[in-house]
Scaffold this active site. Structure first.
Site, PDB file in Angstrom:
ATOM      1  N   LEU A  85       0.817  -1.044  -0.150  1.00 53.24           N
ATOM      2  CA  LEU A  85      -0.263   0.278   0.189  1.00 53.24           C
ATOM      3  C   LEU A  85       0.747   1.030   0.213  1.00 53.24           C
ATOM      4  O   LEU A  85       0.413   2.435  -0.131  1.00 53.24           O
ATOM      5  CB  LEU A  85      -1.216   0.128   1.331  1.00 53.24           C
ATOM      6  CG  LEU A  85      -1.838  -1.619   1.425  1.00 53.24           C
ATOM      7  CD1 LEU A  85      -2.973  -1.326   2.567  1.00 53.24           C
ATOM      8  CD2 LEU A  85      -2.319  -1.712   0.268  1.00 53.24           C
ATOM      9  N   SER A 130      -4.424   2.147  -9.153  1.00 47.07           N
ATOM     10  CA  SER A 130      -5.653   3.043  -9.061  1.00 47.07           C
ATOM     11  C   SER A 130      -6.399   3.267 -10.570  1.00 47.07           C
ATOM     12  O   SER A 130      -6.140   3.046 -11.437  1.00 47.07           O
ATOM     13  CB  SER A 130      -4.777   4.510  -8.892  1.00 47.07           C
ATOM     14  OG  SER A 130      -5.312   5.404  -8.919  1.00 47.07           O
ATOM     15  N   GLU A 132      -6.924   5.787 -11.438  1.00 47.42           N
ATOM     16  CA  GLU A 132      -5.746   7.017 -11.907  1.00 47.42           C
ATOM     17  C   GLU A 132      -5.524   6.805 -12.903  1.00 47.42           C
ATOM     18  O   GLU A 132      -4.580   7.384 -13.824  1.00 47.42           O
ATOM     19  CB  GLU A 132      -5.163   7.467 -11.286  1.00 47.42           C
ATOM     20  CG  GLU A 132      -5.497   8.591 -10.023  1.00 47.42           C
ATOM     21  CD  GLU A 132      -5.209   9.978 -10.729  1.00 47.42           C
ATOM     22  OE1 GLU A 132      -5.037  10.448 -11.761  1.00 47.42           O
ATOM     23  OE2 GLU A 132      -6.724  10.138 -10.431  1.00 47.42           O
ATOM     24  N   TYR A 154       2.121  10.191 -11.551  1.00 46.79           N
ATOM     25  CA  TYR A 154       1.399   9.425 -10.195  1.00 46.79           C
ATOM     26  C   TYR A 154       0.419   8.831 -11.030  1.00 46.79           C
ATOM     27  O   TYR A 154       1.208   7.135 -10.780  1.00 46.79           O
ATOM     28  CB  TYR A 154       0.763  10.162  -9.187  1.00 46.79           C
ATOM     29  CG  TYR A 154      -0.454   8.652  -7.929  1.00 46.79           C
ATOM     30  CD1 TYR A 154       0.145   8.250  -7.086  1.00 46.79           C
ATOM     31  CD2 TYR A 154      -1.879   9.139  -9.204  1.00 46.79           C
ATOM     32  CE1 TYR A 154      -0.342   7.675  -6.665  1.00 46.79           C
ATOM     33  CE2 TYR A 154      -2.412   7.927  -8.061  1.00 46.79           C
ATOM     34  CZ  TYR A 154      -1.653   7.317  -7.058  1.00 46.79           C
ATOM     35  OH  TYR A 154      -2.783   6.429  -6.459  1.00 46.79           O
TER      36      TYR A 154
HETATM   37  P1  NAP Z   1      -2.124   7.325   1.892  1.00 45.79           P
HETATM   38  O1  NAP Z   1      -2.744   7.524   3.227  1.00 45.79           O
HETATM   39  O2  NAP Z   1      -1.142   8.737   1.259  1.00 45.79           O
HETATM   40  O3  NAP Z   1      -0.870   6.406   2.586  1.00 45.79           O
HETATM   41  C1  NAP Z   1       0.316   6.126   2.523  1.00 45.79           C
HETATM   42  C2  NAP Z   1       1.684   5.221   2.469  1.00 45.79           C
HETATM   43  O4  NAP Z   1       2.558   5.415   1.832  1.00 45.79           O
HETATM   44  C3  NAP Z   1       1.770   5.628   4.242  1.00 45.79           C
HETATM   45  O5  NAP Z   1       2.210   4.538   5.005  1.00 45.79           O
HETATM   46  C4  NAP Z   1       3.356   6.158   3.816  1.00 45.79           C
HETATM   47  O6  NAP Z   1       4.550   6.542   5.083  1.00 45.79           O
HETATM   48  C5  NAP Z   1       4.369   5.304   2.549  1.00 45.79           C
HETATM   49  N1  NAP Z   1       5.413   5.573   2.391  1.00 45.79           N
HETATM   50  C6  NAP Z   1       4.821   6.736   1.327  1.00 45.79           C
HETATM   51  N2  NAP Z   1       6.216   6.437   1.045  1.00 45.79           N
HETATM   52  C7  NAP Z   1       6.565   5.880   1.326  1.00 45.79           C
HETATM   53  C8  NAP Z   1       7.934   5.060   0.798  1.00 45.79           C
HETATM   54  N3  NAP Z   1       9.260   5.369   0.143  1.00 45.79           N
HETATM   55  N4  NAP Z   1       8.701   3.695   2.032  1.00 45.79           N
HETATM   56  C9  NAP Z   1       8.148   3.224   2.609  1.00 45.79           C
HETATM   57  N5  NAP Z   1       6.314   3.733   2.996  1.00 45.79           N
HETATM   58  C10 NAP Z   1       6.539   5.209   1.953  1.00 45.79           C
HETATM   59  O7  NAP Z   1      -2.556   6.300   1.206  1.00 45.79           O
HETATM   60  P2  NAP Z   1      -3.903   5.719   0.828  1.00 45.79           P
HETATM   61  O8  NAP Z   1      -5.050   6.386   0.312  1.00 45.79           O
HETATM   62  O9  NAP Z   1      -3.776   4.986   2.658  1.00 45.79           O
HETATM   63  O10 NAP Z   1      -3.801   4.696  -0.393  1.00 45.79           O
HETATM   64  C11 NAP Z   1      -2.949   3.495  -0.134  1.00 45.79           C
HETATM   65  C12 NAP Z   1      -2.109   2.464  -1.459  1.00 45.79           C
HETATM   66  O11 NAP Z   1      -3.371   2.938  -1.645  1.00 45.79           O
HETATM   67  C13 NAP Z   1      -1.171   3.843  -2.184  1.00 45.79           C
HETATM   68  O12 NAP Z   1      -0.619   3.141  -2.607  1.00 45.79           O
HETATM   69  C14 NAP Z   1      -2.070   4.270  -2.791  1.00 45.79           C
HETATM   70  O13 NAP Z   1      -1.698   5.626  -4.330  1.00 45.79           O
HETATM   71  C15 NAP Z   1      -3.686   3.512  -3.461  1.00 45.79           C
HETATM   72  N6  NAP Z   1      -4.587   3.715  -4.294  1.00 45.79           N
HETATM   73  C16 NAP Z   1      -5.305   4.666  -3.233  1.00 45.79           C
HETATM   74  C17 NAP Z   1      -6.866   5.284  -2.861  1.00 45.79           C
HETATM   75  C18 NAP Z   1      -7.853   5.820  -2.470  1.00 45.79           C
HETATM   76  O14 NAP Z   1      -8.423   6.449  -2.929  1.00 45.79           O
HETATM   77  N7  NAP Z   1      -6.838   6.067  -0.777  1.00 45.79           N
HETATM   78  C19 NAP Z   1      -7.254   4.469  -4.416  1.00 45.79           C
HETATM   79  C20 NAP Z   1      -6.279   4.098  -5.266  1.00 45.79           C
HETATM   80  C21 NAP Z   1      -5.377   3.058  -5.387  1.00 45.79           C
HETATM   81  P3  NAP Z   1       3.609   7.690   5.514  1.00 45.79           P
HETATM   82  O15 NAP Z   1       3.445   7.976   6.930  1.00 45.79           O
HETATM   83  O16 NAP Z   1       5.307   8.061   7.174  1.00 45.79           O
HETATM   84  O17 NAP Z   1       3.734   9.515   4.751  1.00 45.79           O
HETATM   85  N1  GDD Z   2      -6.644  17.664  -3.353  1.00 42.70           N
HETATM   86  C1  GDD Z   2      -8.134  18.435  -3.810  1.00 42.70           C
HETATM   87  N2  GDD Z   2      -7.647  19.350  -3.610  1.00 42.70           N
HETATM   88  N3  GDD Z   2      -7.990  17.985  -5.051  1.00 42.70           N
HETATM   89  C2  GDD Z   2      -9.312  19.318  -5.826  1.00 42.70           C
HETATM   90  C3  GDD Z   2      -9.774  19.977  -5.338  1.00 42.70           C
HETATM   91  C4  GDD Z   2      -8.337  20.838  -4.126  1.00 42.70           C
HETATM   92  O1  GDD Z   2      -9.067  21.718  -3.767  1.00 42.70           O
HETATM   93  N4  GDD Z   2      -9.975  20.712  -5.650  1.00 42.70           N
HETATM   94  C5  GDD Z   2     -10.740  20.394  -6.739  1.00 42.70           C
HETATM   95  N5  GDD Z   2     -10.322  19.255  -6.585  1.00 42.70           N
HETATM   96  C6  GDD Z   2     -10.408  18.291  -7.737  1.00 42.70           C
HETATM   97  C7  GDD Z   2      -9.600  17.047  -8.042  1.00 42.70           C
HETATM   98  O2  GDD Z   2      -8.283  18.235  -9.364  1.00 42.70           O
HETATM   99  C8  GDD Z   2      -9.597  15.764  -8.747  1.00 42.70           C
HETATM  100  O3  GDD Z   2     -10.246  16.180 -10.264  1.00 42.70           O
HETATM  101  C9  GDD Z   2     -10.657  15.772  -7.686  1.00 42.70           C
HETATM  102  O4  GDD Z   2     -10.836  16.629  -7.041  1.00 42.70           O
HETATM  103  C10 GDD Z   2     -10.164  14.788  -6.793  1.00 42.70           C
HETATM  104  O5  GDD Z   2      -8.914  14.919  -5.930  1.00 42.70           O
HETATM  105  P1  GDD Z   2      -8.548  13.756  -4.870  1.00 42.70           P
HETATM  106  O6  GDD Z   2      -9.207  14.045  -3.906  1.00 42.70           O
HETATM  107  O7  GDD Z   2      -6.453  14.601  -4.819  1.00 42.70           O
HETATM  108  O8  GDD Z   2      -8.019  12.221  -5.158  1.00 42.70           O
HETATM  109  P2  GDD Z   2      -7.733  12.319  -6.824  1.00 42.70           P
HETATM  110  O9  GDD Z   2      -8.575  11.073  -7.154  1.00 42.70           O
HETATM  111  O10 GDD Z   2      -6.448  13.030  -7.828  1.00 42.70           O
HETATM  112  O11 GDD Z   2      -7.038  10.622  -6.754  1.00 42.70           O
HETATM  113  C11 GDD Z   2      -6.714   9.490  -5.458  1.00 42.70           C
HETATM  114  O12 GDD Z   2      -7.515   9.167  -6.040  1.00 42.70           O
HETATM  115  C12 GDD Z   2      -6.899   7.989  -6.694  1.00 42.70           C
HETATM  116  C13 GDD Z   2      -7.798   7.001  -7.465  1.00 42.70           C
HETATM  117  O13 GDD Z   2      -7.871   7.776  -8.020  1.00 42.70           O
HETATM  118  C14 GDD Z   2      -5.760   9.676  -4.356  1.00 42.70           C
HETATM  119  O14 GDD Z   2      -5.730   8.803  -3.503  1.00 42.70           O
HETATM  120  C15 GDD Z   2      -4.970   8.411  -5.179  1.00 42.70           C
HETATM  121  O15 GDD Z   2      -3.683   8.359  -4.403  1.00 42.70           O
HETATM  122  C16 GDD Z   2      -5.620   7.003  -5.686  1.00 42.70           C
HETATM  123  O16 GDD Z   2      -5.278   6.326  -6.524  1.00 42.70           O
END
Ligand code: NAP
Ligand code: GDD
Length: 329
Positions: A85, A130, A132, A154
């Site tokens: 993760l 993701s 993305e 990303y």
């Molecule tokens: P998050 O809250 O940003 O957590 C990321 C984690 O990665 C944190 O524990 C961070 O540690 C750790 N990390 C960053 N760089 C590292 C490194 N060089 N070595 C070891 N650990 C490191 O992300 P999340 O929302 O839980 O997402 C988990 C995973 O799912 C990520 O890979 C993300 O890209 C993917 N993903 C997320 C979503 C979503 O909507 N949340 C959707 C699709 C995919 P620190 O606490 O030290 O920063």
């Molecule tokens: N962060 C942010 N801040 N996003 C904004 C804002 C703002 O002020 N205003 C509008 N947005 C719009 C962004 O342009 C984007 O289209 C949408 O809100 C969602 O932005 P984020 O919440 O930053 O998430 P994300 O979709 O770019 O990425 C997240 O979801 C991915 C899965 O589709 C992250 O969790 C990624 O790690 C993950 O892979």
């Protein structure tokens, strides 16, 4: 008397301090796993999300940049399951730090897969891919066979992570899977991501701690679900009979504007009075709309989300109200 010792399954979770790491650790503990959480060294400890379960997890230092730390971990624990993760997960940062994003979010996956291939090939591997990767979408809704068109460094790094996982499965017969998860949120979401920025920002305004909320593109649409539901899909994928990749989402797109509308309305406010569009938050290349066709994961693994959009918005606002000392509506 015959003594029967039941050995606990061992799971290594990278990104244990992140949003998903904390929910996944909770789930694995309830299933009786021994959880080994990998975290990188930092000058301040970031245990906020796992404080409540910290004494039930083995926290071990390691970094996706560093091959030998991963080799040591895999050799020492020989985990049954690895959930990768960890990532540089914030899309805007990937334009400021594209090389670091590639190192961690892309090559970090290969480093972990190499450690598994060389030292513990029976370990099952989950890669956090993701939506993305779909970026400028080629079809609506997006499913497992939809071609990728990433729109940020990303997204590009995640495409690499996805394909190297598929490649190690096909080249070395590893049980390696890629979960293509759509946006999932929670009260533990980082405050820079838009949903938490809105829930936290709206509550601050309600409590008189701020006057306005500055956002970027209000028309972007995402398929938002609850993180607690999504970690179940991760576990189900690694406990499937065969290694397969799945798309996971709710199938319901909503705009940033709708999220604002619901969050502010829940607090008896009109978002038009407080939200300001600010050029600083507009991205160089945007992903306009993501929505999942998750029929395969529903049919094959029986996965389904439990929390809907309104439930998610209210859960996040309530949690921020509680955190900041206001009354829950
Ligand atoms: P998050 O809250 O940003 O957590 C990321 C984690 O990665 C944190 O524990 C961070 O540690 C750790 N990390 C960053 N760089 C590292 C490194 N060089 N070595 C070891 N650990 C490191 O992300 P999340 O929302 O839980 O997402 C988990 C995973 O799912 C990520 O890979 C993300 O890209 C993917 N993903 C997320 C979503 C979503 O909507 N949340 C959707 C699709 C995919 P620190 O606490 O030290 O920063
Ligand atoms: N962060 C942010 N801040 N996003 C904004 C804002 C703002 O002020 N205003 C509008 N947005 C719009 C962004 O342009 C984007 O289209 C949408 O809100 C969602 O932005 P984020 O919440 O930053 O998430 P994300 O979709 O770019 O990425 C997240 O979801 C991915 C899965 O589709 C992250 O969790 C990624 O790690 C993950 O892979």
């Amino acid at each position: 008397m015959i003594q029967c010792r039941v050995t606990k399954k061992k799971a290594l979770v990278t990104g244990i301090t992140g949003q998903d790491g904390s929910y996944l650790a909770e789930l694995l503990l309830t299933k009786g796993y021994r959880v080994i959480g990998m975290m990188r060294r930092s000058s301040v400890v970031t245990f906020e999300r796992i404080q409540h379960i910290q004494d039930q997890i083995d926290i071990i230092q390691g970094d996706l940049h560093d091959q030998s730390s991963l080799m040591d971990l895999i050799e020492k624990y020989k985990p049954d399951e690895v959930y990768n993760l960890a990532a540089q997960s914030f899309v805007p940062t990937s334009w400021n730090q594209p090389v670091l994003t590639g190192e961690v979010t892309a090559l970090g996956v290969t480093r972990m897969l190499e450690a598994i291939r060389l030292l513990s090939p029976q370990t099952r591997f989950y890669q956090a891919s993701s939506s993305e990767m779909f970026g400028k979408v080629r079809e609506v809704p997006q499913r497992e066979t939809t071609p990728f068109y990433p729109r940020s460094p990303y997204g590009v790094a995640k495409v690499y992570g996805h394909w190297i996982t598929v490649n190690y499965r096909e080249s070395y017969n590893l049980f390696a899977v890629s979960g293509i998860l759509f946006n999932h949120e929670s009260p533990r979401r980082g405050t820079e991501f838009v949903t938490r920025k809105i829930s936290y920002g709206a509550v601050r305004i309600k409590l008189g701690l701020a006057k306005e909320l500055r956002l970027g593109n209000l028309d972007a649409r995402r398929d938002w679900g609850f993180a607690g539901d999504y970690v179940e899909a991760m576990w189900q994928m690694l406990n499937n009979e065969t290694p397969e990749d799945f798309v996971v989402g709710t199938g319901e797109p909503h705009s940033v504007r709708e999220f604002c509308d619901q969050a502010f309305a829940y607090l008896d406010m009109d978002y038009h009075d407080y939200v300001i569009q600010d050029q600083r938050f507009i991205r160089p290349a945007e992903v306009d709309m993501l929505v999942a066709d998750s029929s395969r994961v529903r049919k094959t693994l029986g996965w389904a989300p439990r929390i809907d959009f309104t439930g998610l918005v209210e859960m996040m606002v309530d949690a921020d109200l509680k955190r900041l000392g206001g009354e829950v509506t």
